[in-house]
Motif scaffolding. Sequence first.
Motif, PDB file in Angstrom:
ATOM      1  N   ALA A   7       0.674  -1.245   0.017  1.00  5.30           N
ATOM      2  CA  ALA A   7       0.118  -0.160  -0.050  1.00  5.30           C
ATOM      3  C   ALA A   7       0.821   1.235   0.086  1.00  5.30           C
ATOM      4  O   ALA A   7       0.593   2.315  -0.623  1.00  5.30           O
ATOM      5  CB  ALA A   7      -0.991   0.080   1.195  1.00  5.30           C
ATOM      6  N   GLU A   8       1.922   1.267   0.762  1.00  2.00           N
ATOM      7  CA  GLU A   8       2.879   2.315   0.605  1.00  2.00           C
ATOM      8  C   GLU A   8       3.292   2.700  -0.354  1.00  2.00           C
ATOM      9  O   GLU A   8       3.552   3.807  -1.038  1.00  2.00           O
ATOM     10  CB  GLU A   8       3.927   2.035   1.690  1.00  2.00           C
ATOM     11  CG  GLU A   8       3.400   2.244   3.212  1.00  2.00           C
ATOM     12  CD  GLU A   8       4.545   1.730   4.212  1.00  2.00           C
ATOM     13  OE1 GLU A   8       4.223   1.577   5.409  1.00  2.00           O
ATOM     14  OE2 GLU A   8       5.673   1.474   3.786  1.00  2.00           O
ATOM     15  N   LEU A   9       4.016   1.350  -1.419  1.00  2.21           N
ATOM     16  CA  LEU A   9       4.422   1.682  -2.456  1.00  2.21           C
ATOM     17  C   LEU A   9       3.552   2.085  -3.472  1.00  2.21           C
ATOM     18  O   LEU A   9       3.816   3.071  -4.403  1.00  2.21           O
ATOM     19  CB  LEU A   9       5.070   0.522  -3.267  1.00  2.21           C
ATOM     20  CG  LEU A   9       6.267  -0.131  -2.326  1.00  2.21           C
ATOM     21  CD1 LEU A   9       6.907  -1.412  -2.512  1.00  2.21           C
ATOM     22  CD2 LEU A   9       7.423   0.877  -2.426  1.00  2.21           C
ATOM     23  N   ASP A  10       2.285   1.649  -3.505  1.00 10.22           N
ATOM     24  CA  ASP A  10       1.218   2.159  -4.363  1.00 10.22           C
ATOM     25  C   ASP A  10       0.878   3.488  -4.217  1.00 10.22           C
ATOM     26  O   ASP A  10       0.762   4.295  -5.079  1.00 10.22           O
ATOM     27  CB  ASP A  10      -0.194   1.339  -4.234  1.00 10.22           C
ATOM     28  CG  ASP A  10      -0.157  -0.334  -4.394  1.00 10.22           C
ATOM     29  OD1 ASP A  10       1.066  -0.404  -5.356  1.00 10.22           O
ATOM     30  OD2 ASP A  10      -0.669  -1.036  -4.031  1.00 10.22           O
ATOM     31  N   ALA A  11       0.864   4.003  -3.172  1.00 12.18           N
ATOM     32  CA  ALA A  11       0.641   5.296  -2.889  1.00 12.18           C
ATOM     33  C   ALA A  11       1.697   6.223  -3.213  1.00 12.18           C
ATOM     34  O   ALA A  11       1.370   7.600  -3.888  1.00 12.18           O
ATOM     35  CB  ALA A  11       0.325   5.635  -1.023  1.00 12.18           C
ATOM     36  N   ALA A  12       2.770   5.851  -3.142  1.00  9.04           N
ATOM     37  CA  ALA A  12       4.080   6.686  -3.631  1.00  9.04           C
ATOM     38  C   ALA A  12       4.216   6.568  -4.989  1.00  9.04           C
ATOM     39  O   ALA A  12       5.212   7.354  -5.741  1.00  9.04           O
ATOM     40  CB  ALA A  12       5.377   6.230  -2.883  1.00  9.04           C
ATOM     41  N   GLY A  13       3.375   5.754  -5.847  1.00 10.22           N
ATOM     42  CA  GLY A  13       3.401   5.678  -7.251  1.00 10.22           C
ATOM     43  C   GLY A  13       4.762   4.883  -7.822  1.00 10.22           C
ATOM     44  O   GLY A  13       5.293   5.189  -8.739  1.00 10.22           O
ATOM     45  N   ILE A  14       5.269   3.993  -6.923  1.00 11.63           N
ATOM     46  CA  ILE A  14       6.459   3.221  -7.394  1.00 11.63           C
ATOM     47  C   ILE A  14       5.667   1.954  -7.830  1.00 11.63           C
ATOM     48  O   ILE A  14       5.273   0.885  -7.098  1.00 11.63           O
ATOM     49  CB  ILE A  14       7.452   2.884  -5.950  1.00 11.63           C
ATOM     50  CG1 ILE A  14       7.726   4.299  -5.481  1.00 11.63           C
ATOM     51  CG2 ILE A  14       8.401   2.196  -6.428  1.00 11.63           C
ATOM     52  CD1 ILE A  14       8.409   4.007  -4.216  1.00 11.63           C
ATOM     53  N   THR A  15       5.940   1.744  -9.230  1.00 12.94           N
ATOM     54  CA  THR A  15       5.509   0.776  -9.678  1.00 12.94           C
ATOM     55  C   THR A  15       6.363  -0.411 -10.575  1.00 12.94           C
ATOM     56  O   THR A  15       5.926  -1.454 -10.558  1.00 12.94           O
ATOM     57  CB  THR A  15       4.351   1.274 -10.899  1.00 12.94           C
ATOM     58  OG1 THR A  15       5.193   2.092 -11.880  1.00 12.94           O
ATOM     59  CG2 THR A  15       3.403   2.028 -10.388  1.00 12.94           C
ATOM     60  N   ASP A  16       7.582   0.109 -10.923  1.00 10.80           N
ATOM     61  CA  ASP A  16       8.635  -0.641 -11.011  1.00 10.80           C
ATOM     62  C   ASP A  16       8.774  -1.949 -10.373  1.00 10.80           C
ATOM     63  O   ASP A  16       9.193  -1.736  -9.319  1.00 10.80           O
ATOM     64  CB  ASP A  16       9.933  -0.400 -11.480  1.00 10.80           C
ATOM     65  CG  ASP A  16      10.979  -1.036 -12.119  1.00 10.80           C
ATOM     66  OD1 ASP A  16      10.972  -1.242 -13.391  1.00 10.80           O
ATOM     67  OD2 ASP A  16      11.705  -1.405 -11.343  1.00 10.80           O
ATOM     68  N   PRO A  17       8.772  -3.279 -10.883  1.00 12.01           N
ATOM     69  CA  PRO A  17       8.980  -4.424  -9.875  1.00 12.01           C
ATOM     70  C   PRO A  17      10.436  -4.424  -9.280  1.00 12.01           C
ATOM     71  O   PRO A  17      10.380  -4.858  -8.015  1.00 12.01           O
ATOM     72  CB  PRO A  17       8.829  -5.527 -10.744  1.00 12.01           C
ATOM     73  CG  PRO A  17       7.967  -5.258 -11.992  1.00 12.01           C
ATOM     74  CD  PRO A  17       8.265  -3.784 -12.242  1.00 12.01           C
TER      75      PRO A  17
END
Length: 313
Positions: A7-17
């Motif tokens: 959820a934190e990564l999604d919120a930060a817009g970090i999408t690259d695996p």
Amino acid sequence: MPSAGRAELDAAGITDPGLRAAYSRCRDLNARHGRTYFLATRLLPRERRPAVHALYGFARHADEIVDDLGDQRPAEEKAALIDALSAELEIALAGGATDQAVLIALADTAHRYDIDGRHFIDFMRSMRMDTQVSGYATFEELDVYVHGSAAVIGLQMLPILGTIVPRAEAEPAAAALGVAFQITNFLRDVGEDLDRGRLYLPSDELAAFGVDRELLTWCRRTRRHDRRVRRALAHLVAHTRAIYRRAAPGVAMLEPVSRACIACAFRLYRGILDEIEAADYDVLHRRVTVSNRTRAAVAGPGMLRAVLARARS
């Protein structure tokens, strides 16, 4: 990866695996080794947490090279590892490729928040000092070390936390808070640091109370107590409280959504000094910690303030 981390990564817009995996590694390091800091980070908005995990993960990774008590490699070999990490750090900050997760996440965070790369170089310089320097004569000498090991951490955090004043105005308080946290750690970890062959407490401050490295080492080895040691530590606790007072105005300079996080870390770390006093300054034979009850008592209201601040923003 825990759902909270996703959820934190999604919120930060970090999408690259690959980038998500790197940040997850840093979050894991923070959760396992930085209990107080990790708890405080939970009070930040989700989108800002990965960047803080990246800063902590990198710092922890470097610190483990020089401070792991189970690592018996000679200082020269550890220095070489620090030098190699420093070189790879500079490549990563310049946009070059690296396969080290902590550097991948750190470089991305530095780019996202426009963090001055000199802060990371100064940090690595202090890490290298740990492979060469075993003690400090005065606070002036120690200041050189803690600038890189602690003050710059506060300066790295400011762009992530955000300020309501010009950043330069908030920097002295942010640097002071990093130093206060660091010296609190020095006081708590005197015994463990002696086992590593290092003493961060300035020798002239100790000598004023009739204390030296030999006495501290003897007390730790024999599990004896000494009135002179207690007096010296009480003096240094008071000195550290003064640094917290200099840092305190900085909390109000932060963006409202970030204040609860830093206020929580402030109270919990300063609370370690309370625990040292409550233990009658017995830091040579045990590691003083803040109780889980105290953590909950501080973090609970902090969470409420954080939620209200996010709602207002």
